[in-house]
Design a protein around this motif. Structure first.
Motif, short mmCIF file in Angstrom:
data_model
loop_
_atom_site.label_atom_id
_atom_site.label_comp_id
_atom_site.label_asym_id
_atom_site.label_seq_id
_atom_site.Cartn_x
_atom_site.Cartn_y
_atom_site.Cartn_z
N LEU A 72 0.81 -1.22 0.00
CA LEU A 72 0.00 0.00 0.00
C LEU A 72 0.84 1.27 0.00
O LEU A 72 0.59 2.20 -0.76
CB LEU A 72 -0.89 0.03 1.24
CG LEU A 72 -1.87 -1.11 1.43
CD1 LEU A 72 -2.52 -1.04 2.80
CD2 LEU A 72 -2.92 -1.08 0.33
N TRP A 73 1.81 1.31 0.93
CA TRP A 73 2.55 2.55 1.18
C TRP A 73 4.01 2.22 1.43
O TRP A 73 4.36 1.12 1.84
CB TRP A 73 2.00 3.26 2.42
CG TRP A 73 0.52 3.33 2.51
CD1 TRP A 73 -0.36 3.74 1.53
CD2 TRP A 73 -0.30 3.00 3.64
NE1 TRP A 73 -1.65 3.67 1.99
CE2 TRP A 73 -1.65 3.22 3.28
CE3 TRP A 73 -0.03 2.54 4.93
CZ2 TRP A 73 -2.71 3.00 4.15
CZ3 TRP A 73 -1.09 2.32 5.80
CH2 TRP A 73 -2.41 2.55 5.40
N THR A 144 -9.02 6.42 3.24
CA THR A 144 -8.85 6.38 1.79
C THR A 144 -8.82 4.95 1.29
O THR A 144 -9.44 4.61 0.27
CB THR A 144 -7.57 7.14 1.37
OG1 THR A 144 -7.68 8.49 1.81
CG2 THR A 144 -7.36 7.09 -0.13
N LEU A 145 -8.11 4.08 1.99
CA LEU A 145 -8.03 2.67 1.62
C LEU A 145 -9.42 2.04 1.63
O LEU A 145 -9.79 1.33 0.70
CB LEU A 145 -7.10 1.93 2.58
CG LEU A 145 -7.03 0.41 2.42
CD1 LEU A 145 -6.46 0.02 1.07
CD2 LEU A 145 -6.22 -0.20 3.56
N GLY A 152 -3.00 1.61 -7.03
CA GLY A 152 -2.45 0.82 -8.12
C GLY A 152 -0.97 0.53 -7.95
O GLY A 152 -0.47 -0.49 -8.41
N SER A 153 -0.26 1.42 -7.29
CA SER A 153 1.15 1.21 -6.94
C SER A 153 1.35 1.85 -5.57
O SER A 153 0.59 2.72 -5.17
CB SER A 153 2.08 1.84 -7.99
OG SER A 153 1.85 3.21 -8.08
N PRO A 154 2.39 1.42 -4.83
CA PRO A 154 2.56 1.92 -3.47
C PRO A 154 2.70 3.46 -3.42
O PRO A 154 3.38 4.04 -4.25
CB PRO A 154 3.87 1.25 -3.01
CG PRO A 154 4.02 0.05 -3.88
CD PRO A 154 3.41 0.43 -5.20
N VAL A 155 2.02 4.06 -2.47
CA VAL A 155 2.06 5.50 -2.27
C VAL A 155 3.25 5.81 -1.38
O VAL A 155 3.45 5.20 -0.33
CB VAL A 155 0.76 5.99 -1.60
CG1 VAL A 155 0.84 7.47 -1.23
CG2 VAL A 155 -0.44 5.72 -2.50
N LEU A 156 4.08 6.77 -1.81
CA LEU A 156 5.24 7.19 -1.03
C LEU A 156 4.78 8.22 0.00
O LEU A 156 4.31 9.30 -0.36
CB LEU A 156 6.32 7.78 -1.95
CG LEU A 156 7.62 8.17 -1.26
CD1 LEU A 156 8.27 6.97 -0.59
CD2 LEU A 156 8.56 8.79 -2.28
N LEU A 157 4.89 7.86 1.28
CA LEU A 157 4.49 8.76 2.37
C LEU A 157 5.65 9.68 2.70
O LEU A 157 6.82 9.38 2.42
CB LEU A 157 4.09 7.95 3.61
CG LEU A 157 3.02 6.89 3.42
CD1 LEU A 157 2.72 6.21 4.75
CD2 LEU A 157 1.75 7.51 2.84
#
Length: 162
Positions: A72-73, A144-145, A152-157
């Protein structure tokens, strides 16, 4: 930050009611310093991120039947804990389980000295809480999840340094 980041695999574990399982941690030398965080830990030699996530989830929660994936992240963080600074590159994986009973019998010595327990949180409870939670935007990320599904691809936190 240190040159070498510790690779960490974490699990955003959801039950059938979309509650998230969080661990309640504290500083061993200062039990008043407390926070909540997702299960997970360091990747061992030869392990994939998913293998590490599965192993850590089993050790920290006793849950062995979770379905894991996708990622996810991602987050880089640095924080003081137990007398040293930890510099980590973390990957968060979605996990789903039907089992809500947990066990801490697999905790390491450090976890026994620094984890007060585990708790399932609803999204609303997490959003309303004033307690410290890592990553700091977890309530918003979870909402949000649940609303939009996995990215669609990991979110960079954003990088967190405490």
């Amino acid at each position: 930050m240190a040159e070498e980041l510790r690779r960490v695999a974490r699990v955003v574990l959801l039950d059938p009611d979309d509650r998230i399982l969080l661990m309640h941690g504290f500083e061993p030398d200062d039990p008043a310093s407390r926070w909540w965080f997702t299960p997970g830990g360091g990747v061992e030699a030869g392990e994939s991120l998913l293998e590490a996530a599965r192993r850590e989830l089993a050790e920290e929660t006793g849950i062995t039947d979770a379905e894991l994936g996708p990622e996810l992240w991602r987050r880089t963080c640095s924080f003081p804990f137990d007398g040293r600074r930890w510099d980590q590159d973390e990957s968060y994986f979605l996990g789903r389980t039907t089992r809500t009973g947990t066990s801490t019998t697999g905790h390491t010595e450090l976890e026994r000295r620094s984890v007060a327990g585990l708790r399932w949180w609803t999204s609303a409870e997490l959003s309303a809480s004033h307690e410290t939670v890592y990553p700091t935007r977890l309530a918003e990320l979870l909402r949000t999840l649940l609303d939009d599904g996995p990215p669609g691809s990991p979110v960079l936190l954003e990088t967190e340094r405490v």
